[in-house]
Design a protein around this motif. Sequence first.
Motif, short mmCIF file in Angstrom:
data_model
loop_
_atom_site.label_atom_id
_atom_site.label_comp_id
_atom_site.label_asym_id
_atom_site.label_seq_id
_atom_site.Cartn_x
_atom_site.Cartn_y
_atom_site.Cartn_z
N ARG A 50 -12.65 0.12 -10.77
CA ARG A 50 -11.73 -0.21 -9.68
C ARG A 50 -10.68 -1.19 -10.20
NH1 ARG A 50 -13.35 -0.12 -4.00
NH2 ARG A 50 -13.21 2.06 -4.48
N GLU A 51 -9.41 -0.91 -9.92
CA GLU A 51 -8.32 -1.83 -10.24
C GLU A 51 -8.48 -3.08 -9.39
OE1 GLU A 51 -5.97 -1.66 -12.46
OE2 GLU A 51 -5.68 0.44 -12.92
N LEU A 52 -8.25 -4.26 -9.97
CA LEU A 52 -8.37 -5.50 -9.21
C LEU A 52 -7.03 -6.01 -8.72
CD1 LEU A 52 -10.56 -7.94 -8.63
CD2 LEU A 52 -9.08 -9.07 -10.28
N TYR A 53 -6.01 -5.90 -9.52
CA TYR A 53 -4.77 -6.61 -9.27
C TYR A 53 -3.78 -5.91 -8.34
CZ TYR A 53 -2.14 -3.59 -12.49
OH TYR A 53 -1.52 -2.53 -13.09
N CYS A 54 -4.06 -4.66 -8.01
CA CYS A 54 -3.05 -3.90 -7.28
C CYS A 54 -3.69 -2.93 -6.29
CB CYS A 54 -2.20 -3.11 -8.26
SG CYS A 54 -3.08 -1.76 -9.08
N VAL A 55 -2.82 -2.36 -5.47
CA VAL A 55 -3.21 -1.24 -4.61
C VAL A 55 -2.19 -0.13 -4.84
CG1 VAL A 55 -1.95 -2.02 -2.54
CG2 VAL A 55 -3.97 -0.60 -2.28
N LEU A 56 -2.67 1.09 -4.88
CA LEU A 56 -1.78 2.23 -5.09
C LEU A 56 -1.25 2.75 -3.76
CD1 LEU A 56 -3.69 2.30 -7.74
CD2 LEU A 56 -2.87 4.63 -7.90
N ARG A 57 -0.01 3.16 -3.77
CA ARG A 57 0.56 3.77 -2.56
C ARG A 57 -0.15 5.09 -2.28
NH1 ARG A 57 5.72 3.53 0.41
NH2 ARG A 57 6.09 1.71 -0.85
N GLU A 58 -0.43 5.84 -3.34
CA GLU A 58 -1.11 7.13 -3.20
C GLU A 58 -2.27 7.19 -4.18
OE1 GLU A 58 1.52 10.50 -3.35
OE2 GLU A 58 3.07 9.42 -2.24
N TYR A 69 -3.41 1.42 1.38
CA TYR A 69 -2.03 0.94 1.29
C TYR A 69 -1.33 0.96 2.66
CZ TYR A 69 2.86 0.43 0.08
OH TYR A 69 4.16 -0.02 0.03
N ASP A 70 -1.38 2.08 3.35
CA ASP A 70 -0.66 2.18 4.63
C ASP A 70 -1.20 1.19 5.65
OD1 ASP A 70 1.02 4.16 3.65
OD2 ASP A 70 -0.27 5.79 4.34
N TRP A 71 -2.52 1.03 5.70
CA TRP A 71 -3.12 0.07 6.63
C TRP A 71 -2.71 -1.36 6.28
CZ3 TRP A 71 -6.69 -3.93 5.99
CH2 TRP A 71 -7.18 -4.47 7.17
N ILE A 72 -2.74 -1.69 4.99
CA ILE A 72 -2.34 -3.03 4.55
C ILE A 72 -0.87 -3.26 4.89
CG2 ILE A 72 -2.01 -4.54 2.55
CD1 ILE A 72 -4.42 -3.02 1.26
N ASP A 73 -0.03 -2.28 4.60
CA ASP A 73 1.39 -2.38 4.87
C ASP A 73 1.64 -2.66 6.35
OD1 ASP A 73 4.20 -2.16 4.29
OD2 ASP A 73 4.14 -0.11 5.08
N ALA A 74 0.89 -2.00 7.22
CA ALA A 74 1.10 -2.14 8.67
C ALA A 74 0.47 -3.41 9.25
CB ALA A 74 0.54 -0.91 9.39
N THR A 75 -0.67 -3.84 8.69
CA THR A 75 -1.40 -4.93 9.34
C THR A 75 -1.46 -6.23 8.54
OG1 THR A 75 -3.51 -4.15 8.43
CG2 THR A 75 -2.88 -3.34 10.62
#
Length: 184
Positions: A50-58, A69-75
């Motif tokens: 698992r990547e630690l430093y980032c989240v992927l858009r897709e 990503y979409d949930w984080i972006d919205a909330t």
Amino acid sequence: DAFGVDWTPDGLRRMAERYGLLILHNLPKTRQALPALKQGNPQAILLMYRELYCVLREENDHQQSVGGYDWIDATHPEWFQLDTKGQRVEIPDYPGRWLMDLGNPEWQDYWIQRTLRDVVDHGWDGAYADDVITTVRAHDLPPLATYPDDASLQKAVTSFLARAYPVFQQAGKRFMINASETYR
């Protein structure tokens, strides 16, 4: 297979016999193989990558992060790391990956809980956290608003790890990292 894995029962058995530590992506095919790998070598340690430093858009089979990503972006847009111009930081050498604020306790909890849930639910022995960056020059990052220097970033990373290790240990799971100073 794109990764050169022989997914037959014999191939999985040989892989398990050959390696004492396997770090694999959390894919349906991989999760289905976990029992066969353990049968081939009961002492093998199977860690979920698992990547630690980032989240992927897709997310896809070859690129995975903690997801959402979409949930984080919205909330929780405050979880994204900003540069000194106030813009979110897309990892320059890995487009589609967005740098998260590693020192934000809410982000830390989200990553830890979601990762631990995947580890427990799917029968992994633990997690392998990749790209635990320790320098603000990693991946050709622009100047960061929250972490102007290596010491401040390292303090944030240390706080993340200090939260993660006990949670995994309490659950009886391993937690291994790949600390990096990746930069050109």
